[in-house]
Design an enzyme around this catalytic site. Structure first.
Site, PDB file in Angstrom:
ATOM      1  N   ASN A 155       0.808  -1.233   0.000  1.00 14.28           N
ATOM      2  CA  ASN A 155       0.000   0.000   0.000  1.00 14.28           C
ATOM      3  C   ASN A 155       0.836   1.275   0.000  1.00 14.28           C
ATOM      4  OD1 ASN A 155       0.732  -0.836   2.621  1.00 14.28           O
ATOM      5  ND2 ASN A 155      -0.849   0.408   3.545  1.00 14.28           N
ATOM      6  N   SER A 232      -0.816  -8.028   6.782  1.00 18.07           N
ATOM      7  CA  SER A 232      -2.109  -8.489   7.312  1.00 18.07           C
ATOM      8  C   SER A 232      -1.941  -9.370   8.553  1.00 18.07           C
ATOM      9  CB  SER A 232      -2.851  -9.261   6.225  1.00 18.07           C
ATOM     10  OG  SER A 232      -2.165 -10.453   5.948  1.00 18.07           O
ATOM     11  N   GLN A 233      -3.027  -9.522   9.276  1.00 24.77           N
ATOM     12  CA  GLN A 233      -3.015 -10.294  10.515  1.00 24.77           C
ATOM     13  C   GLN A 233      -2.773 -11.796  10.262  1.00 24.77           C
ATOM     14  OE1 GLN A 233      -5.676 -12.067  12.357  1.00 24.77           O
ATOM     15  NE2 GLN A 233      -4.653 -11.914  14.329  1.00 24.77           N
ATOM     16  N   ALA A 236       0.836 -12.305   9.699  1.00 25.19           N
ATOM     17  CA  ALA A 236       1.563 -12.121  10.966  1.00 25.19           C
ATOM     18  C   ALA A 236       1.511 -13.397  11.801  1.00 25.19           C
ATOM     19  CB  ALA A 236       0.971 -10.958  11.744  1.00 25.19           C
ATOM     20  N   GLU A 253       3.310  -4.965  12.509  1.00 23.93           N
ATOM     21  CA  GLU A 253       2.483  -3.770  12.300  1.00 23.93           C
ATOM     22  C   GLU A 253       1.321  -4.186  11.411  1.00 23.93           C
ATOM     23  OE1 GLU A 253       1.825  -0.734  13.700  1.00 23.93           O
ATOM     24  OE2 GLU A 253       4.015  -0.956  13.840  1.00 23.93           O
ATOM     25  N   CYS A 287      -3.387   1.477   6.568  1.00 22.87           N
ATOM     26  CA  CYS A 287      -3.894   0.814   7.781  1.00 22.87           C
ATOM     27  C   CYS A 287      -4.499   1.821   8.751  1.00 22.87           C
ATOM     28  CB  CYS A 287      -2.797   0.004   8.446  1.00 22.87           C
ATOM     29  SG  CYS A 287      -1.438   1.020   9.023  1.00 22.87           S
ATOM     30  N   GLU A 468       7.067   1.263  16.445  1.00 19.56           N
ATOM     31  CA  GLU A 468       8.160   1.789  15.638  1.00 19.56           C
ATOM     32  C   GLU A 468       8.281   3.290  15.916  1.00 19.56           C
ATOM     33  OE1 GLU A 468       6.354   0.090  11.952  1.00 19.56           O
ATOM     34  OE2 GLU A 468       8.321  -0.818  11.630  1.00 19.56           O
TER      35      GLU A 468
HETATM   36  N1  NAI Z   1      -0.351  -2.377   6.697  1.00 17.69           N
HETATM   37  C1  NAI Z   1      -1.440  -3.059   6.715  1.00 17.69           C
HETATM   38  O1  NAI Z   1      -2.156  -3.025   7.651  1.00 17.69           O
HETATM   39  C2  NAI Z   1      -1.750  -3.893   5.553  1.00 17.69           C
HETATM   40  C3  NAI Z   1      -2.850  -4.688   5.615  1.00 17.69           C
HETATM   41  N2  NAI Z   1      -3.146  -5.464   4.576  1.00 17.69           N
HETATM   42  C4  NAI Z   1      -4.353  -6.285   4.708  1.00 17.69           C
HETATM   43  O2  NAI Z   1      -4.070  -7.572   4.252  1.00 17.69           O
HETATM   44  C5  NAI Z   1      -4.945  -7.923   3.200  1.00 17.69           C
HETATM   45  C6  NAI Z   1      -4.214  -8.814   2.237  1.00 17.69           C
HETATM   46  O3  NAI Z   1      -3.121  -8.130   1.625  1.00 17.69           O
HETATM   47  P1  NAI Z   1      -1.802  -8.914   1.306  1.00 17.69           P
HETATM   48  O4  NAI Z   1      -0.960  -8.244   0.336  1.00 17.69           O
HETATM   49  O5  NAI Z   1      -2.183 -10.311   0.974  1.00 17.69           O
HETATM   50  O6  NAI Z   1      -1.053  -8.805   2.721  1.00 17.69           O
HETATM   51  P2  NAI Z   1       0.058  -9.734   3.238  1.00 17.69           P
HETATM   52  O7  NAI Z   1       0.122  -9.659   4.704  1.00 17.69           O
HETATM   53  O8  NAI Z   1      -0.102 -11.067   2.619  1.00 17.69           O
HETATM   54  O9  NAI Z   1       1.380  -9.098   2.591  1.00 17.69           O
HETATM   55  C7  NAI Z   1       2.301  -8.271   3.248  1.00 17.69           C
HETATM   56  C8  NAI Z   1       3.730  -8.763   2.973  1.00 17.69           C
HETATM   57  O10 NAI Z   1       3.905 -10.043   3.564  1.00 17.69           O
HETATM   58  C9  NAI Z   1       4.408 -10.966   2.606  1.00 17.69           C
HETATM   59  N3  NAI Z   1       3.940 -12.295   2.953  1.00 17.69           N
HETATM   60  C10 NAI Z   1       2.746 -12.869   2.612  1.00 17.69           C
HETATM   61  N4  NAI Z   1       2.684 -14.114   3.106  1.00 17.69           N
HETATM   62  C11 NAI Z   1       3.848 -14.326   3.771  1.00 17.69           C
HETATM   63  C12 NAI Z   1       4.375 -15.441   4.485  1.00 17.69           C
HETATM   64  N5  NAI Z   1       3.695 -16.582   4.610  1.00 17.69           N
HETATM   65  N6  NAI Z   1       5.593 -15.334   5.047  1.00 17.69           N
HETATM   66  C13 NAI Z   1       6.294 -14.188   4.928  1.00 17.69           C
HETATM   67  N7  NAI Z   1       5.861 -13.124   4.245  1.00 17.69           N
HETATM   68  C14 NAI Z   1       4.638 -13.173   3.680  1.00 17.69           C
HETATM   69  C15 NAI Z   1       3.868 -10.425   1.299  1.00 17.69           C
HETATM   70  O11 NAI Z   1       4.583 -10.966   0.220  1.00 17.69           O
HETATM   71  C16 NAI Z   1       4.064  -8.935   1.498  1.00 17.69           C
HETATM   72  O12 NAI Z   1       5.414  -8.593   1.272  1.00 17.69           O
HETATM   73  C17 NAI Z   1      -5.400  -6.592   2.640  1.00 17.69           C
HETATM   74  O13 NAI Z   1      -6.609  -6.696   2.000  1.00 17.69           O
HETATM   75  C18 NAI Z   1      -5.487  -5.772   3.879  1.00 17.69           C
HETATM   76  O14 NAI Z   1      -6.705  -6.000   4.535  1.00 17.69           O
HETATM   77  C19 NAI Z   1      -2.370  -5.498   3.455  1.00 17.69           C
HETATM   78  C20 NAI Z   1      -1.264  -4.708   3.329  1.00 17.69           C
HETATM   79  C21 NAI Z   1      -0.894  -3.812   4.383  1.00 17.69           C
HETATM   80  N1  LIG Z   2       1.841   1.037   8.420  1.00 19.47           N
HETATM   81  C1  LIG Z   2       1.064   1.772   7.605  1.00 19.47           C
HETATM   82  C2  LIG Z   2       1.120   3.119   7.581  1.00 19.47           C
HETATM   83  C3  LIG Z   2       2.084   3.877   8.325  1.00 19.47           C
HETATM   84  C4  LIG Z   2       2.116   5.183   8.228  1.00 19.47           C
HETATM   85  C5  LIG Z   2       3.124   5.987   8.901  1.00 19.47           C
HETATM   86  O1  LIG Z   2       4.085   5.473   9.459  1.00 19.47           O
HETATM   87  O2  LIG Z   2       2.994   7.200   8.822  1.00 19.47           O
HETATM   88  C6  LIG Z   2       0.174   1.015   6.691  1.00 19.47           C
HETATM   89  O3  LIG Z   2      -0.671   1.595   6.036  1.00 19.47           O
HETATM   90  O4  LIG Z   2       0.353  -0.191   6.612  1.00 19.47           O
END
Ligand code: NAI
Ligand SMILES: N/C(=C\C=C\C(=O)O)C(=O)O
Length: 487
Positions: A155, A232-233, A236, A253, A287, A468
């Site tokens: 994102n 994502s959770q 994590a 995070e 987020c 962080e």
């Molecule tokens: N910062 C945030 O809060 C974020 C939340 N999301 C949420 O997660 C949902 C799904 O998005 P995704 O891109 O699928 O998030 P994700 O959590 O799968 O991806 C984030 C990072 O983790 C990596 N990753 C995925 N599976 C992994 C594993 N098993 N081991 C190690 N690394 C891994 C991905 O390649 C990417 O670099 C979104 O719809 C949103 O709701 C997504 C991105 C950021």
């Molecule tokens: N971690 C995210 C945003 C952080 C913003 C900031 O440090 O100002 C996110 O969208 O995943």
């Protein structure tokens, strides 16, 4: 598979060298729906090579003084700033966000991340206490942990990647970073600047590819004792499981289901446009974005009218269009997921006031196959609805009324997440009281997303583990040692 047009080909960056990979993934331009880039589909072998490079670079880099490391970070910040426009255009194409947002937020903040940690690393102090009766002096020293694994989402690609790389290397660690496979381009471009800035080979290694392949190889590697993750959770949880046998240090995070609480004495002139921005900035893919808006009953109708009017002015268009406030969502799958939530709300009897399924989306011909949707406002929805409970991570927000302070705090806290909240009121006492009672790592009152990088950033409950920021990131990326001197 992609067609025959020349595609941008990325390479891994290991030990200061760009290295091709045996297999590649297609990467899409979200604003056209076309493949335009190929990303290495790395795995265990690439992680092993990166670990070897990071291990070899660690003694030299960690032995440098904070001042020397700071200078390297400052050079990197300057180089990135000089290429700001090029990076902004690339980030927009790769992620779907508007070029304007990338130019004014993502890339400037990435520059700031390097400058900020270049400065903050110079100002940490350690502890010292005397124990006269035992003839002892005790003091602490902090040392870099070693090789840090950094996993970032799609994102805010460069913004969040540099938020991890900068503190990790400032503290003397070497790193292996894995950006999201959906948005790898600016991380790859950064590698060219690492070389120019004089970051020694092996200090920053970047391996590209998917979570299940290269992400898991990195998390499971026994020589990577510290993992910083944003995403994502469910991911994590998987990272926590894989790290457990090695007792790794984790910073997680995660997502949010962030409330905005708007009291009857709020200044709506400021509150309405800021809440539109907090709901829909970056297509709602931050987020910290607001997705549940609680409005005190006496101003509910007035707020709703103004909010829907302002949302309808929030133009969706080509990311290159300077008048567009919102670009494309990250992927077709994500667009479908976000739309599905609107369908669920409708099926449950909620009212969609504007956006998806209500208004017409008009796009230039070249963008019609892109992953766009209108900012959508939902009302008459129950707190138990999935749209009020789950992270949608798109341009969808729900507006509901409330009566009392006590009631709204309870409802705002009734989700599994606890990342960011906003409170709108001109009563200072109320603002303090409500902020204190909210289960949220961050509370913005009468504003949104004004960041002080010195202070802790992170969430409670399912929104994460750890914080962080200047001191928090320093403590995370270092180990402390207590030394006792008997004299
Ligand atoms: N910062 C945030 O809060 C974020 C939340 N999301 C949420 O997660 C949902 C799904 O998005 P995704 O891109 O699928 O998030 P994700 O959590 O799968 O991806 C984030 C990072 O983790 C990596 N990753 C995925 N599976 C992994 C594993 N098993 N081991 C190690 N690394 C891994 C991905 O390649 C990417 O670099 C979104 O719809 C949103 O709701 C997504 C991105 C950021
Ligand atoms: N971690 C995210 C945003 C952080 C913003 C900031 O440090 O100002 C996110 O969208 O995943």
């Amino acid at each position: 598979m992609a067609g025959t047009r020349a595609l941008l080909m990325l390479e891994n960056f290991i030990d200061g060298k760009f290295l091709p990979c045996d297999s590649y993934l297609d990467s899409y331009d979200p604003s056209t729906g076309e493949v335009y880039c190929r990303v290495p589909d790395s795995g265990k072998a690439e992680v092993a090579a990166a670990v070897a490079a990071a291990r070899a670079a660690f003694p030299g880099w960690s032995a440098r003084s904070p001042q020397e490391r700071s200078q390297v970070l400052l050079r990197l910040a300057d180089l990135l700033e000089q290429s700001l426009e090029e990076f902004a255009v690339a980030e927009s194409r790769d992620q779907g966000k508007t070029i304007t947002l990338a130019r004014t937020m993502d890339i400037p903040r990435s520059v700031q991340n390097f400058r900020f940690f270049a400065s903050s690393i110079l100002h940490h102090t350690s502890q010292c206490t005397q124990m006269d009766h035992a003839g002892c002096l005790h003091y602490t020293v902090r040392e870099p942990v070693g090789i840090a694994g950094l996993i970032s989402p799609w994102n805010l690609p460069l913004y969040l990647l540099t938020w991890k790389i900068a503190p990790a290397i400032a503290a003397g660690n070497t790193v292996i970073a894995k950006p999201s496979e959906l948005t790898s381009v600016t991380a790859w471009m950064l590698c060219q600047l690492l070389q120019k800035a004089g970051v020694p080979p092996g200090v920053v290694n970047i391996v590209f590819g998917t979570g299940p392949r290269v992400g898991e190889a990195l998390v499971s590697h026994p020589e990577v004792p510290v993992i910083s993750f944003t995403g994502s959770q469910p991911t994590a949880e998987r990272i926590t499981q894989l790290s457990a046998p090695h007792c790794k240090k984790l910073s997680l995070e995660l997502g949010g289901k962030n409330p905005a609480i708007i009291f009857e004495d709020a200044n709506l002139e400021e509150c309405v446009p800021t809440t539109v921005r907090s709901s829909f900035a970056n297509q709602g893919e931050i987020c910290l974005c607001t997705s549940r808006i609680f409005v005190q009953k006496s101003i509910y109708s007035e707020f709703l009218k103004k909010f829907v009017e302002a949302t309808r002015m929030w133009k969706v268009g080509s990311p290159a269009d300077p008048s567009a406030s919102m670009g494309a969502l990250i992927s077709k799958a994500h667009l479908e997921k976000v739309r599905r939530y609107v369908k669920i709300a409708r099926a449950e009897g909620a009212r969609i006031l504007c956006g998806e399924g209500v208004d017409r989306l008009s796009l230039p011909p070249g963008n019609r196959a892109g992953y766009f949707m209108l900012p959508t406002v939902i009302t008459d929805i129950k707190d138990e609805s999935r749209c009020m409970k789950e992270e949608i991570f798109g341009p969808v927000t729900c507006v509901v009324p409330f009566d009392s302070e006590e009631e709204v705090v309870k409802r705002a806290n009734s989700v599994q997440y606890g990342l960011a909240a906003t409170v709108w009121s001109s009563n200072v006492g109320r603002v303090h009281r409500v902020a204190k009672k909210l289960q949220s790592g961050l509370v913005w009152t009468n504003c949104w997303l004004i960041r002080e990088l010195n202070l802790p950033f992170g969430g409670m409950k399912s929104s994460g583990v750890g914080r962080e920021g200047a001191k928090d990131s320093y403590e995370f990326f270092t180990e402390s040692k207590t030394i006792t001197i008997k004299h």
